[in-house]
Every structure is written in C-alpha cells, then in structure tokens.
Design a protein around this motif. Structure first.
Motif, PDB file in Angstrom:
ATOM      1  N   MET A   1       0.846  -1.176   0.000  1.00  0.00           N
ATOM      2  CA  MET A   1       0.000   0.000   0.000  1.00  0.00           C
ATOM      3  C   MET A   1       0.896   1.247   0.000  1.00  0.00           C
ATOM      4  O   MET A   1       1.875   1.308   0.731  1.00  0.00           O
ATOM      5  N   LEU A   2       0.551   2.209  -0.817  1.00  0.00           N
ATOM      6  CA  LEU A   2       1.330   3.439  -0.894  1.00  0.00           C
ATOM      7  C   LEU A   2       0.891   4.418   0.178  1.00  0.00           C
ATOM      8  O   LEU A   2      -0.291   4.517   0.503  1.00  0.00           O
ATOM      9  N   ARG A   3       1.871   5.143   0.725  1.00  0.00           N
ATOM     10  CA  ARG A   3       1.608   6.173   1.730  1.00  0.00           C
ATOM     11  C   ARG A   3       2.291   7.457   1.301  1.00  0.00           C
ATOM     12  O   ARG A   3       3.387   7.416   0.734  1.00  0.00           O
ATOM     13  N   GLU A   4       1.653   8.574   1.599  1.00  0.00           N
ATOM     14  CA  GLU A   4       2.271   9.867   1.339  1.00  0.00           C
ATOM     15  C   GLU A   4       2.732  10.456   2.661  1.00  0.00           C
ATOM     16  O   GLU A   4       2.003  10.415   3.663  1.00  0.00           O
ATOM     17  N   LEU A   5       3.938  10.998   2.640  1.00  0.00           N
ATOM     18  CA  LEU A   5       4.527  11.606   3.828  1.00  0.00           C
ATOM     19  C   LEU A   5       4.922  13.041   3.525  1.00  0.00           C
ATOM     20  O   LEU A   5       5.352  13.351   2.425  1.00  0.00           O
ATOM     21  N   ILE A   6       4.767  13.892   4.511  1.00  0.00           N
ATOM     22  CA  ILE A   6       5.357  15.230   4.471  1.00  0.00           C
ATOM     23  C   ILE A   6       6.734  15.064   5.085  1.00  0.00           C
ATOM     24  O   ILE A   6       6.859  14.494   6.174  1.00  0.00           O
ATOM     25  N   THR A   7       7.779  15.523   4.411  1.00  0.00           N
ATOM     26  CA  THR A   7       9.115  15.443   4.987  1.00  0.00           C
ATOM     27  C   THR A   7       9.549  16.826   5.445  1.00  0.00           C
ATOM     28  O   THR A   7       9.145  17.849   4.873  1.00  0.00           O
ATOM     29  N   PHE A   8      10.351  16.836   6.492  1.00  0.00           N
ATOM     30  CA  PHE A   8      10.804  18.089   7.089  1.00  0.00           C
ATOM     31  C   PHE A   8      12.098  17.830   7.840  1.00  0.00           C
ATOM     32  O   PHE A   8      12.476  16.676   8.066  1.00  0.00           O
ATOM     33  N   GLU A   9      12.762  18.912   8.212  1.00  0.00           N
ATOM     34  CA  GLU A   9      14.032  18.799   8.920  1.00  0.00           C
ATOM     35  C   GLU A   9      13.938  19.344  10.330  1.00  0.00           C
ATOM     36  O   GLU A   9      13.260  20.339  10.582  1.00  0.00           O
ATOM     37  N   VAL A  10      14.632  18.644  11.219  1.00  0.00           N
ATOM     38  CA  VAL A  10      14.823  19.085  12.598  1.00  0.00           C
ATOM     39  C   VAL A  10      16.273  18.754  12.936  1.00  0.00           C
ATOM     40  O   VAL A  10      16.688  17.596  12.790  1.00  0.00           O
ATOM     41  N   GLU A  11      17.039  19.764  13.317  1.00  0.00           N
ATOM     42  CA  GLU A  11      18.445  19.572  13.677  1.00  0.00           C
ATOM     43  C   GLU A  11      19.231  18.852  12.579  1.00  0.00           C
ATOM     44  O   GLU A  11      20.056  17.985  12.860  1.00  0.00           O
ATOM     45  N   GLY A  12      18.939  19.163  11.329  1.00  0.00           N
ATOM     46  CA  GLY A  12      19.673  18.586  10.215  1.00  0.00           C
ATOM     47  C   GLY A  12      19.277  17.168   9.848  1.00  0.00           C
ATOM     48  O   GLY A  12      19.844  16.586   8.937  1.00  0.00           O
ATOM     49  N   GLN A  13      18.306  16.597  10.547  1.00  0.00           N
ATOM     50  CA  GLN A  13      17.831  15.241  10.265  1.00  0.00           C
ATOM     51  C   GLN A  13      16.508  15.322   9.507  1.00  0.00           C
ATOM     52  O   GLN A  13      15.700  16.225   9.749  1.00  0.00           O
ATOM     53  N   ALA A 122      12.703   4.974   6.093  1.00  0.00           N
ATOM     54  CA  ALA A 122      12.461   4.791   4.663  1.00  0.00           C
ATOM     55  C   ALA A 122      13.615   5.420   3.885  1.00  0.00           C
ATOM     56  O   ALA A 122      13.990   6.563   4.140  1.00  0.00           O
ATOM     57  N   ALA A 123      14.165   4.661   2.951  1.00  0.00           N
ATOM     58  CA  ALA A 123      15.204   5.191   2.065  1.00  0.00           C
ATOM     59  C   ALA A 123      14.499   5.833   0.874  1.00  0.00           C
ATOM     60  O   ALA A 123      13.790   5.167   0.125  1.00  0.00           O
ATOM     61  N   ILE A 124      14.672   7.139   0.753  1.00  0.00           N
ATOM     62  CA  ILE A 124      14.033   7.877  -0.338  1.00  0.00           C
ATOM     63  C   ILE A 124      15.140   8.619  -1.084  1.00  0.00           C
ATOM     64  O   ILE A 124      15.791   9.495  -0.521  1.00  0.00           O
ATOM     65  N   GLU A 125      15.312   8.222  -2.347  1.00  0.00           N
ATOM     66  CA  GLU A 125      16.391   8.738  -3.175  1.00  0.00           C
ATOM     67  C   GLU A 125      17.715   8.536  -2.439  1.00  0.00           C
ATOM     68  O   GLU A 125      18.066   7.421  -2.101  1.00  0.00           O
ATOM     69  N   ASP A 126      18.436   9.604  -2.132  1.00  0.00           N
ATOM     70  CA  ASP A 126      19.742   9.450  -1.497  1.00  0.00           C
ATOM     71  C   ASP A 126      19.732   9.785  -0.010  1.00  0.00           C
ATOM     72  O   ASP A 126      20.760  10.051   0.582  1.00  0.00           O
ATOM     73  N   ARG A 127      18.562   9.755   0.612  1.00  0.00           N
ATOM     74  CA  ARG A 127      18.485  10.118   2.025  1.00  0.00           C
ATOM     75  C   ARG A 127      17.642   9.113   2.802  1.00  0.00           C
ATOM     76  O   ARG A 127      16.800   8.412   2.252  1.00  0.00           O
ATOM     77  N   MET A 128      17.886   9.074   4.094  1.00  0.00           N
ATOM     78  CA  MET A 128      17.136   8.211   4.989  1.00  0.00           C
ATOM     79  C   MET A 128      16.132   9.099   5.736  1.00  0.00           C
ATOM     80  O   MET A 128      16.511  10.099   6.340  1.00  0.00           O
ATOM     81  N   VAL A 129      14.857   8.743   5.636  1.00  0.00           N
ATOM     82  CA  VAL A 129      13.800   9.514   6.291  1.00  0.00           C
ATOM     83  C   VAL A 129      13.311   8.727   7.501  1.00  0.00           C
ATOM     84  O   VAL A 129      12.954   7.554   7.382  1.00  0.00           O
ATOM     85  N   MET A 130      13.320   9.387   8.661  1.00  0.00           N
ATOM     86  CA  MET A 130      12.804   8.783   9.882  1.00  0.00           C
ATOM     87  C   MET A 130      11.312   9.104   9.960  1.00  0.00           C
ATOM     88  O   MET A 130      10.941  10.279  10.080  1.00  0.00           O
ATOM     89  N   VAL A 131      10.471   8.080   9.854  1.00  0.00           N
ATOM     90  CA  VAL A 131       9.025   8.284   9.883  1.00  0.00           C
ATOM     91  C   VAL A 131       8.572   8.248  11.336  1.00  0.00           C
ATOM     92  O   VAL A 131       8.771   7.258  12.044  1.00  0.00           O
ATOM     93  N   LEU A 132       7.982   9.364  11.772  1.00  0.00           N
ATOM     94  CA  LEU A 132       7.572   9.508  13.163  1.00  0.00           C
ATOM     95  C   LEU A 132       6.225   8.855  13.430  1.00  0.00           C
ATOM     96  O   LEU A 132       5.338   8.855  12.582  1.00  0.00           O
ATOM     97  N   ASN A 133       6.070   8.335  14.639  1.00  0.00           N
ATOM     98  CA  ASN A 133       4.813   7.783  15.121  1.00  0.00           C
ATOM     99  C   ASN A 133       4.126   8.896  15.907  1.00  0.00           C
ATOM    100  O   ASN A 133       4.511   9.198  17.035  1.00  0.00           O
ATOM    101  N   LEU A 134       3.128   9.516  15.315  1.00  0.00           N
ATOM    102  CA  LEU A 134       2.475  10.668  15.922  1.00  0.00           C
ATOM    103  C   LEU A 134       1.819  10.326  17.253  1.00  0.00           C
ATOM    104  O   LEU A 134       1.853  11.113  18.191  1.00  0.00           O
ATOM    105  N   ALA A 135       1.247   9.143  17.373  1.00  0.00           N
ATOM    106  CA  ALA A 135       0.600   8.740  18.628  1.00  0.00           C
ATOM    107  C   ALA A 135       1.624   8.700  19.766  1.00  0.00           C
ATOM    108  O   ALA A 135       1.353   9.179  20.870  1.00  0.00           O
TER     109      ALA A 135
END
Length: 147
Positions: A1-13, A122-135
């Motif tokens: 199943m596909l998911r859409e994420l908003i990506t953003f930076e905090v402290e360079g991550q 999640a590895a997206i292109e050339d970066r590693m995205v940390m997907v947060l658990n909002l709960a």
C-alpha cells in the motif's frame, strides 16, 4: 500500500509524518508560554479562535530546545480529537513510499531519545527519512494539558 509523507528537517535530520495526520503548515508565529507544562511544550498560539498547543519537536526528541526564528514552521497535526502544532526547522516536500519499504527502527539503547518515537525508516532517493509515530509523540495527556 502506498503512503504519502510530508518530509521536514529538525536539527539537520530528515523526518516524515503521514500526510493524513497533517491539517496545515503554518509560518512561524511566537507562542505564549504556559506555567507547569512539560519542557518540550513551547506554548500556545491562536489558531482561528482555537488554542493550539505547540511542541518543540527537537526538545520532544530529547535534543536541545529550538531557538525559533521566522524561518521555522509549525506543522499542525490531528491525532484523534487532539490538535497540536510541531515546531520544525523547515518543510521539504511530499513523498510517496510503499508501506512494505518501511524498515523497522533499530533496537533502542539506553539513553536513545528518538527511536521510541519512530514508526520506521524509509530510504528515499539518497536520504534516509525517519518516519515519526504521531501517537507516541503526542502522548495525549501531557500535551492536551497545555490546551
């Protein structure tokens, strides 16, 4: 199943949040501090007549508190009935990932402050995205107290 994420930076991550939990992205506006709230609650802002608790995401993750400037943004999320704002350094883009491509977070070690809040990586292109658990981040009672 596909998911859409908003990506953003905090402290360079680079982090991501499920787009379905995002209500809006606001430009930075100063918060009103409140007494006796957790250290990571930056304060509250007026969101069209509603008191919106605003959390310093860096502080919530156990890092140093953000010294917010007009370049920062507030991501407004909804978790159940709870609406919260999250201070981030910058918002990047919207990405689509396959749920099966989400890798589990690494095992936690003593003193690890970020991994307990991760849904996965999640590895997206050339970066590693940390997907947060909002709960896990919201921890309902403490943040709701601020509102």
């Amino acid at each position: 199943m596909l998911r859409e994420l908003i990506t953003f930076e905090v402290e360079g991550q680079v982090f991501g949040l499920d787009i379905m939990a995002i209500r809006e992205i606001r430009a930075w506006s100063p918060t009103t501090r409140l007494p006796r709230v957790p250290h990571y609650v930056a304060g509250v802002v007026n969101l069209r007549g509603t008191v919106l608790p605003v959390v310093d995401l860096a502080a919530r993750l156990g890092w140093r508190a953000t010294e917010a400037t007009p370049r920062h943004a507030i991501i407004v999320t909804q978790q159940g009935a709870q609406i919260s704002g999250w201070i981030v350094d910058s918002v990047s883009d919207i990405v689509t990932i396959d749920s099966e491509a989400l890798q589990p977070p690494p095992p936690t070690t003593a003193g690890d402050t970020v991994v307990p809040f991760l849904e996965g990586l999640a590895a997206i292109e050339d970066r590693m995205v940390m997907v947060l658990n909002l709960a896990a981040l919201s921890d309902g009672a403490q943040i709701a107290e601020a509102a």
